[in-house]
Design an enzyme around this catalytic site. Sequence first.
Site, short mmCIF file in Angstrom:
data_model
loop_
_atom_site.label_atom_id
_atom_site.label_comp_id
_atom_site.label_asym_id
_atom_site.label_seq_id
_atom_site.Cartn_x
_atom_site.Cartn_y
_atom_site.Cartn_z
N SER A 154 -9.46 1.50 2.07
CA SER A 154 -8.43 2.16 1.41
C SER A 154 -7.39 1.49 0.87
CB SER A 154 -8.04 3.34 2.62
OG SER A 154 -7.10 2.70 3.48
N SER A 173 -10.13 -1.40 6.05
CA SER A 173 -9.27 -1.09 4.72
C SER A 173 -8.44 -2.02 4.28
CB SER A 173 -8.50 0.21 4.99
OG SER A 173 -9.15 1.46 5.15
N LYS A 233 0.76 -1.34 0.16
CA LYS A 233 0.01 0.15 -0.05
C LYS A 233 0.85 1.58 -0.10
CE LYS A 233 -3.89 2.11 2.71
NZ LYS A 233 -4.76 1.88 4.00
#
Length: 580
Positions: free
Chosen positions: A192, A235, A112
């Site tokens: 996310s 997320s 990420k």
Amino acid sequence: MSIVSLSTGEPTCTVEDVRAIAGANGFIIPPGGADETAFLLFANAFDATCEEVIKLPEYEDPRLKPVVVEGGARGFHQPDAKENPLNAWAHRTTLQTATAEGPLSGRTIAVKDNVSVGGLPLGLGCSPGLLKDGKHPISPIDAIVVQRLLAAGATIKGTATCENLSMFAVSYTSHSGVVHNAWLPGYATGGSSSGCGALVSIADVEELRRSGKDSRNYSLGEGVDMAVGGDQGGSIRLPAAYSGIYGLMPTHGLIPYTGIAALNPLIDHTGPMTRTVEDAALMLGVMAGYDGIDPRMTPESPMPDKVPKYLEDLQTWVAEREKMGEWTAKSAAKGLRIGILKEGFEIVGLDPAVSNVVKAAAERFRSLGAEVKEVSVSLHKHGAAIWTTAARPMMPNSISGNPPDLLSYAMPHLQPNPIGQAYYDTLVHRNPAAVNILMNAAHMQRKYGPALARKAHMHVWELRAAYDKALEEVDVLITPCNNTVGPKHPAGTAKTAENPEGFSERIMDLFEPAIGNTLNTCSFNVTGHPAMSMPVGWGKVEGSDGRLPIGMQLVGKRWDEASIFRVAKAWEVGGRWQDS
């Protein structure tokens, strides 16, 4: 020693500064008197102390020095639309150690874009204008998880797009634009950790095409075997659910968060996103273990050499059942205790189709020989409110770059600009949730003071105890993960010639698809229980004849990821989710 002797050089603070500082604290020092003179002296002495630290060179902890990779120098590039049709990649690279030997040898990984990878930009999914000098910093360190993955032989292929400041649960707020669902472009892949979900799911989409069950031929680009996601409210699990992969939020404090941009240490988690249960277990075993830096870790956190061998444990458990003739569609789950969390199916906005698919998936355990029963945790319906009020007040600290109260590695190279009008103007039509978090924190302080957050923290303990008690009766609790399948990207979020920034005119157009989609996930972030989303079926989507995955959440006892893996693996004996 007098306070005067602490100050060197010319005074830098004025009486006007002292008055402004007092005003910021809500009081007035009587002007022109001895009190004001004293506090002016104190202010200059304190400022001299601050300057002393400012003049020190930045310290880079040698424990976070980037791993030596094959070829020595680290390079990267930003892929164009042809290479990156889903917009799932933030930056591309190829990093591996010279030997590339270990349990992850030959496996490709994306991380990420809030995880530090030495030599690559740290993008955070945000406009560079929100950061010091108007650009994303090049990270001088490797996050601990990056070090461990490389040491295990993995090849890191780049950083994956994430939602703006990791503050949105669907996939259209990143500064780089929308992230498309690999199963159905134009629809959300969850957030996310949005790019992670898309990149890991690409191989499953390609497999379905090779089988002849999907004749579509839109471009996907290169995917990866595994990804490192981040989870503060869902997320990891939400993009895993929307993308049809496995996403594990481990027990809080099991995997070190060092070198990853934080939102709040109370709820910060990092964990694996994979195509299979086995890969999740393998990756967890590599990433987990105390690092001596992260304050999220506690005496309960295992030392690296004491981390359970999750994959080996799972394989041994399956082998024992095979030896006993129990690894069948009638007995693979024999001895497992499955709890269907009643309140998890009563959340606002839960699509009945999603509810029915997850209930059917939970009932499969009964035919596999497990004990299945409904379990009630009445406080679960207040879990999202507890999570919000417990965690929200500290989030502005992370946005503004302030370190947490406990000693941690605060990544001094990452410096946000001061919060102000530019912050609002940049985000209000891209990710209004990031603005709303500031508004919420200020509202809490203004109306309730610190008492509400203190009360919420007490209720976190109550909520943890309630889940612990329920988990005394069962091995896992089951809830839906996503309350709907991936929604369509709202109008205006795609970057076009007419709308190059991808700004949506109506804030509520951005908010509405995300409402309620963390109601079953966020409570476990504050209580610290491990939770994994696993794909269990399909749901129809609005505005298309296509279909998208549905995820089932498995919640286990703290430090008992092994049971989650066993339950998920036993479920698969009843058939592949793609075929449901």
